[in-house]
Design a protein around this motif. Sequence first.
Motif, PDB file in Angstrom:
ATOM      1  N   TYR A  10     -17.977  14.040  35.345  1.00  0.00           N
ATOM      2  CA  TYR A  10     -18.655  13.602  34.135  1.00  0.00           C
ATOM      3  C   TYR A  10     -18.901  14.851  33.195  1.00  0.00           C
ATOM      4  O   TYR A  10     -18.498  14.478  31.829  1.00  0.00           O
ATOM      5  CB  TYR A  10     -20.280  13.166  34.504  1.00  0.00           C
ATOM      6  CG  TYR A  10     -20.812  12.848  33.211  1.00  0.00           C
ATOM      7  CD1 TYR A  10     -20.325  11.796  32.215  1.00  0.00           C
ATOM      8  CD2 TYR A  10     -21.946  13.831  32.945  1.00  0.00           C
ATOM      9  CE1 TYR A  10     -21.404  11.752  31.240  1.00  0.00           C
ATOM     10  CE2 TYR A  10     -22.693  13.411  31.696  1.00  0.00           C
ATOM     11  CZ  TYR A  10     -22.359  12.377  30.823  1.00  0.00           C
ATOM     12  OH  TYR A  10     -23.265  12.185  29.710  1.00  0.00           O
ATOM     13  N   GLN A  11     -19.143  15.996  33.587  1.00  0.00           N
ATOM     14  CA  GLN A  11     -19.098  17.157  32.636  1.00  0.00           C
ATOM     15  C   GLN A  11     -17.806  17.697  32.341  1.00  0.00           C
ATOM     16  O   GLN A  11     -17.697  17.859  31.006  1.00  0.00           O
ATOM     17  CB  GLN A  11     -19.856  18.355  33.530  1.00  0.00           C
ATOM     18  CG  GLN A  11     -21.302  18.158  33.806  1.00  0.00           C
ATOM     19  CD  GLN A  11     -21.785  19.086  34.456  1.00  0.00           C
ATOM     20  OE1 GLN A  11     -21.214  19.741  35.387  1.00  0.00           O
ATOM     21  NE2 GLN A  11     -23.219  19.423  34.170  1.00  0.00           N
ATOM     22  N   LEU A  25     -15.175  15.142  31.964  1.00  0.00           N
ATOM     23  CA  LEU A  25     -14.277  14.432  31.298  1.00  0.00           C
ATOM     24  C   LEU A  25     -15.273  13.306  30.486  1.00  0.00           C
ATOM     25  O   LEU A  25     -14.486  12.458  29.694  1.00  0.00           O
ATOM     26  CB  LEU A  25     -13.363  13.450  32.079  1.00  0.00           C
ATOM     27  CG  LEU A  25     -12.547  14.065  33.050  1.00  0.00           C
ATOM     28  CD1 LEU A  25     -11.938  13.418  34.324  1.00  0.00           C
ATOM     29  CD2 LEU A  25     -11.321  14.700  32.367  1.00  0.00           C
ATOM     30  N   GLY A  26     -16.320  13.178  30.541  1.00  0.00           N
ATOM     31  CA  GLY A  26     -17.318  12.244  29.947  1.00  0.00           C
ATOM     32  C   GLY A  26     -17.264  10.878  30.654  1.00  0.00           C
ATOM     33  O   GLY A  26     -17.397  11.106  31.962  1.00  0.00           O
ATOM     34  N   GLY A  27     -17.305   9.829  29.906  1.00  0.00           N
ATOM     35  CA  GLY A  27     -17.608   8.554  30.532  1.00  0.00           C
ATOM     36  C   GLY A  27     -18.920   8.235  30.774  1.00  0.00           C
ATOM     37  O   GLY A  27     -19.935   8.799  29.697  1.00  0.00           O
ATOM     38  N   THR A  28     -19.530   7.717  31.610  1.00  0.00           N
ATOM     39  CA  THR A  28     -20.918   7.143  31.681  1.00  0.00           C
ATOM     40  C   THR A  28     -21.596   7.458  33.198  1.00  0.00           C
ATOM     41  O   THR A  28     -20.946   7.066  34.163  1.00  0.00           O
ATOM     42  CB  THR A  28     -21.112   5.551  31.544  1.00  0.00           C
ATOM     43  OG1 THR A  28     -20.538   5.365  29.999  1.00  0.00           O
ATOM     44  CG2 THR A  28     -22.772   5.220  31.620  1.00  0.00           C
ATOM     45  N   TRP A  88     -20.581   6.767  38.445  1.00  0.00           N
ATOM     46  CA  TRP A  88     -19.861   7.193  37.223  1.00  0.00           C
ATOM     47  C   TRP A  88     -18.704   6.312  36.865  1.00  0.00           C
ATOM     48  O   TRP A  88     -18.180   5.757  37.545  1.00  0.00           O
ATOM     49  CB  TRP A  88     -19.185   8.714  37.467  1.00  0.00           C
ATOM     50  CG  TRP A  88     -18.228   9.264  36.503  1.00  0.00           C
ATOM     51  CD1 TRP A  88     -18.841   9.614  34.992  1.00  0.00           C
ATOM     52  CD2 TRP A  88     -17.073   9.670  36.588  1.00  0.00           C
ATOM     53  NE1 TRP A  88     -17.833   9.862  34.380  1.00  0.00           N
ATOM     54  CE2 TRP A  88     -16.528  10.128  35.300  1.00  0.00           C
ATOM     55  CE3 TRP A  88     -15.935   9.555  37.705  1.00  0.00           C
ATOM     56  CZ2 TRP A  88     -15.356  10.676  35.161  1.00  0.00           C
ATOM     57  CZ3 TRP A  88     -14.789  10.049  37.379  1.00  0.00           C
ATOM     58  CH2 TRP A  88     -14.495  10.516  35.961  1.00  0.00           C
ATOM     59  N   TYR A 141     -15.546   5.829  34.035  1.00  0.00           N
ATOM     60  CA  TYR A 141     -14.750   6.222  33.198  1.00  0.00           C
ATOM     61  C   TYR A 141     -13.587   5.335  32.579  1.00  0.00           C
ATOM     62  O   TYR A 141     -12.920   4.642  33.684  1.00  0.00           O
ATOM     63  CB  TYR A 141     -14.170   7.558  33.758  1.00  0.00           C
ATOM     64  CG  TYR A 141     -13.222   8.318  32.907  1.00  0.00           C
ATOM     65  CD1 TYR A 141     -13.564   9.096  31.929  1.00  0.00           C
ATOM     66  CD2 TYR A 141     -11.836   8.182  33.272  1.00  0.00           C
ATOM     67  CE1 TYR A 141     -12.628   9.719  31.045  1.00  0.00           C
ATOM     68  CE2 TYR A 141     -10.871   8.993  32.466  1.00  0.00           C
ATOM     69  CZ  TYR A 141     -11.128   9.770  31.451  1.00  0.00           C
ATOM     70  OH  TYR A 141     -10.407  10.572  30.743  1.00  0.00           O
ATOM     71  N   ARG A 201      -9.827   5.682  30.866  1.00  0.00           N
ATOM     72  CA  ARG A 201      -8.902   6.478  30.521  1.00  0.00           C
ATOM     73  C   ARG A 201      -8.193   6.061  28.889  1.00  0.00           C
ATOM     74  O   ARG A 201      -7.990   5.083  28.868  1.00  0.00           O
ATOM     75  CB  ARG A 201      -7.561   6.586  31.361  1.00  0.00           C
ATOM     76  CG  ARG A 201      -6.293   7.711  31.122  1.00  0.00           C
ATOM     77  CD  ARG A 201      -5.727   7.790  32.058  1.00  0.00           C
ATOM     78  NE  ARG A 201      -4.589   9.120  32.086  1.00  0.00           N
ATOM     79  CZ  ARG A 201      -3.761   9.464  32.935  1.00  0.00           C
ATOM     80  NH1 ARG A 201      -3.506   8.895  34.088  1.00  0.00           N
ATOM     81  NH2 ARG A 201      -3.112  10.458  32.573  1.00  0.00           N
ATOM     82  N   SER A 202      -8.363   7.077  28.250  1.00  0.00           N
ATOM     83  CA  SER A 202      -7.685   6.905  26.736  1.00  0.00           C
ATOM     84  C   SER A 202      -6.368   7.608  26.521  1.00  0.00           C
ATOM     85  O   SER A 202      -5.826   8.202  27.384  1.00  0.00           O
ATOM     86  CB  SER A 202      -8.814   7.557  25.931  1.00  0.00           C
ATOM     87  OG  SER A 202      -8.806   8.924  26.022  1.00  0.00           O
TER      88      SER A 202
END
Length: 399
Positions: free
Chosen positions: A361-362, A364-367, A394, A396, A398-399
């Motif tokens: 999470y730290q 890549l982000g996500g929830t 977690w 996530y 992918r963008s």
Amino acid sequence: MTSPWLTLVGIGEDGVLAPGGAEALGHADIIYGGARHLELAGSIQAEKRTWPSPFSSVFDDFANLRDRRVAILATGDPMWFGIGSSLLKRFGADEMTILPSLSAFQLAASRMGWAVQETECLSVHGRPVDLLRCALYPGARLIVLTSGADTPQQVADLLADEGYGQTRMDVLEHIGGERERRVTGIAETWCFDVVGFHTLCLEVVADPGLRLRGRTPGLPDDAFRHDGKMTKQDIRAVTLAELKPYPGALLWDIGAGCGSVAIEWLRAANRTRAIGLEPHSERRQMAAENAVALGVPHLELKNAMAPDGLEGLPQPDAIFIGGGLTVSGIVDAALNALPTGGRLVANAVTLESEAVLLAAYQALGGTLKKLSVHRASAVGGLTGWRPLMPVTQWSYTRS
């Protein structure tokens, strides 16, 4: 652009060809079909070929006939659970001309007085009848293509087993032809002999007190055979909401256990696929049995562990990691497999696994969220809340 050389011609039980069908057969060099179709079509000047055995070999035959004019006779609409979809996986649409007749579904709906758009049109022809378990609900109207004379009895037994024993069953034999006949009965007392060529219509009636199994994720835990190690009902519902199943999408379920997440994925949308990785044979067996019992016998189970077991699998649309998060490289391997827009959801119950998700999470982000469920239970003669083990999740994209 390739010129069409392959023509699919729908034919009814009365021998009537689709519009344009007679002209297509008249221009063909070779005509394929079942013996019944070739007989129904009447006088044919072209070379006639019946389907080979095994049937799958016919596609290689077609590939070698691109310089000939080939016609195929098929029952009704070749694009509705017919040979058309199989051909389009191997040949381009620009190589084919498709001439549909009335489908068995349309004919059956007209005989039953059912609106097609309000009817489930299904096929268990060459497929397990267990697929119907997922389609049952009170008041459902189902039109089903079958594999032969034994299928209605198999379906009747399934309906009684699922708590729909009062369902009305109509077998429409030789529909659209001179020998058309209807056989009607109730699933629980079904005892009729029918011919192999028929269409089955079901007007589903639930037994009193039926415990309904909806297709919205969150089946009760006791709907599954399990050994206690499973994604529990409430967490599973949240997990599927994050995985976002949609028709035709493929899920990798890493650490499938009893298969609960993969099975709910398959039930949630049509044409979904799921591959479960589970190294424990007892759990794979439970998952396979659960999949059959809950109407998704096509769940694919592999005796493998991630990350090595991910090699060579078709690209997923979503991945769930329910176990093994502390295995080196598992999260990276899953992330690398995701296409743009693909979803990864991972659940952790231990501090060590939670640390892996926090790091992801730290980076890549996500929830990241903590899920906690309390259930009421007896406390002496009173009632109190008992907490289940909290789950860190977690998710996530992918963008």
